[in-house]
Design an enzyme around this catalytic site. Structure first.
Site, mmCIF file in Angstrom:
data_model
loop_
_atom_site.group_PDB
_atom_site.id
_atom_site.type_symbol
_atom_site.label_atom_id
_atom_site.label_comp_id
_atom_site.label_asym_id
_atom_site.label_seq_id
_atom_site.Cartn_x
_atom_site.Cartn_y
_atom_site.Cartn_z
ATOM 1 N N GLU A 102 -16.475 3.463 -31.862
ATOM 2 C CA GLU A 102 -16.271 2.058 -31.500
ATOM 3 C C GLU A 102 -17.590 1.296 -31.614
ATOM 4 O O GLU A 102 -18.661 1.872 -31.391
ATOM 5 C CB GLU A 102 -15.780 1.958 -30.051
ATOM 6 N N ASP A 103 -17.503 0.023 -31.939
ATOM 7 C CA ASP A 103 -18.690 -0.826 -31.898
ATOM 8 C C ASP A 103 -19.057 -1.115 -30.450
ATOM 9 O O ASP A 103 -20.199 -0.979 -30.036
ATOM 10 C CB ASP A 103 -18.475 -2.133 -32.690
ATOM 11 N N ASP A 106 -15.515 -2.947 -24.139
ATOM 12 C CA ASP A 106 -15.640 -4.151 -23.313
ATOM 13 C C ASP A 106 -14.736 -3.976 -22.095
ATOM 14 O O ASP A 106 -15.150 -3.385 -21.103
ATOM 15 C CB ASP A 106 -15.247 -5.327 -24.213
ATOM 16 N N PHE A 155 -21.285 -12.399 -24.956
ATOM 17 C CA PHE A 155 -20.739 -12.204 -26.296
ATOM 18 C C PHE A 155 -21.852 -11.926 -27.310
ATOM 19 O O PHE A 155 -22.857 -12.629 -27.369
ATOM 20 C CB PHE A 155 -19.930 -13.435 -26.713
ATOM 21 N N ARG A 168 -21.126 -10.456 -39.238
ATOM 22 C CA ARG A 168 -21.087 -8.986 -39.317
ATOM 23 C C ARG A 168 -22.251 -8.418 -40.123
ATOM 24 O O ARG A 168 -22.668 -7.287 -39.924
ATOM 25 C CB ARG A 168 -19.790 -8.511 -39.986
HETATM 26 P P1 5GP Z 1 -11.852 -3.966 -25.300
HETATM 27 O O1 5GP Z 1 -10.456 -3.581 -25.709
HETATM 28 O O2 5GP Z 1 -12.692 -2.810 -24.789
HETATM 29 O O3 5GP Z 1 -11.838 -5.115 -24.323
HETATM 30 O O4 5GP Z 1 -12.554 -4.588 -26.541
HETATM 31 C C1 5GP Z 1 -12.969 -3.843 -27.555
HETATM 32 C C2 5GP Z 1 -13.143 -4.684 -28.798
HETATM 33 O O5 5GP Z 1 -13.380 -6.075 -28.525
HETATM 34 C C3 5GP Z 1 -14.391 -4.234 -29.505
HETATM 35 O O6 5GP Z 1 -14.116 -3.147 -30.352
HETATM 36 C C4 5GP Z 1 -14.814 -5.471 -30.267
HETATM 37 O O7 5GP Z 1 -14.152 -5.507 -31.500
HETATM 38 C C5 5GP Z 1 -14.359 -6.595 -29.384
HETATM 39 N N1 5GP Z 1 -15.501 -7.102 -28.580
HETATM 40 C C6 5GP Z 1 -15.776 -6.856 -27.286
HETATM 41 N N2 5GP Z 1 -16.909 -7.463 -26.885
HETATM 42 C C7 5GP Z 1 -17.380 -8.104 -27.978
HETATM 43 C C8 5GP Z 1 -18.552 -8.907 -28.221
HETATM 44 O O8 5GP Z 1 -19.415 -9.160 -27.358
HETATM 45 N N3 5GP Z 1 -18.692 -9.395 -29.490
HETATM 46 C C9 5GP Z 1 -17.784 -9.153 -30.482
HETATM 47 N N4 5GP Z 1 -18.037 -9.681 -31.668
HETATM 48 N N5 5GP Z 1 -16.680 -8.400 -30.288
HETATM 49 C C10 5GP Z 1 -16.489 -7.881 -29.054
HETATM 50 MG MG MG Z 2 -13.811 -3.133 -32.257
#
Ligand code: 5GP
Ligand code: MG
Length: 180
Positions: A102-103, A106, A155, A168
């Site tokens: 995962e990147d 969150d 963010f 990106r």
């Molecule tokens: P989660 O399901 O854990 O809330 O979110 C995961 C996905 O939300 C990450 O894989 C990413 O693609 C996106 N995401 C969460 N935080 C950020 C952020 O600060 N910047 C960006 N560009 N994407 C985010």
């Molecule tokens: Mg992602």
């Protein structure tokens, strides 16, 4: 501090490419040690993790395979709370050691919703490698096994992470300037 503009928003530098690569190397080293002789299957979650996934995979010295799945939950700079899948898994996970790439974790919702589909296929093990984690945003019980950086709940763009499609390709990671 270095500032950039993506669409209508300003961002300031947060993590340099060098800092990122140092952490990626550390994670790769840990995985090389933990999975020695086991040929893990990496599943990179598109789009955001393509750059981290590529650098991590290149840094491995063990035998390993990689495949890709597309999940998304973000629209603009906010999580929609809805996880959509647009490319599915085409590889069997049975008896495999799986490492999800995962990147950023969150809220944890993406992985929380996706993990049961993976466990259904009876893998030997599943671990999570994420470049970034926002512990203050976590709403679901997700444990990141290999982590690059814990980051504040702001963010981010760059190194694979986008703001509505852009940003990106930035080598560094930038944080949203809080002006609004
Ligand atoms: P989660 O399901 O854990 O809330 O979110 C995961 C996905 O939300 C990450 O894989 C990413 O693609 C996106 N995401 C969460 N935080 C950020 C952020 O600060 N910047 C960006 N560009 N994407 C985010
Ligand atoms: Mg992602």
């Amino acid at each position: 501090m270095h500032s950039i503009q993506v669409h209508d928003k300003s961002f300031t530098s947060f993590l340099s490419h060098e800092e990122i690569l140092t952490q990626v190397e550390k994670i790769a080293h840990q995985i090389n040690t933990d999975y020695s002789g086991r040929c893990p299957l990496f599943i990179a979650i598109l789009n955001g993790s393509f750059m981290f996934g590529s650098d991590l995979f290149k840094s491995l010295s063990i035998e390993a395979e990689i495949c890709f799945i597309k999940l998304a939950s973000y629209k603009g700079i906010k999580s929609t709370g809805q996880v959509t899948t647009s490319i599915g898994l085409d590889v069997s996970l049975k008896d495999r050691d799986v490492i999800l790439i995962e990147d950023i974790v969150d809220t944890g919702k993406t992985l929380h919703e996706f993990l049961p589909q993976l466990f259904d296929q009876n893998p030997s093990s599943i671990r999570i490698a994420s470049l970034l984690h926002k512990p203050d945003a976590l709403l679901y019980p997700i444990k990141v096994d290999y982590l690059g950086f814990e980051v504040p709940n702001k963010f981010l763009v760059g190194y694979g992470l986008d703001y509505d499609g852009l940003g990106r390709n930035l080598k560094d990671i930038y944080q949203l300037k809080i002006t609004e």
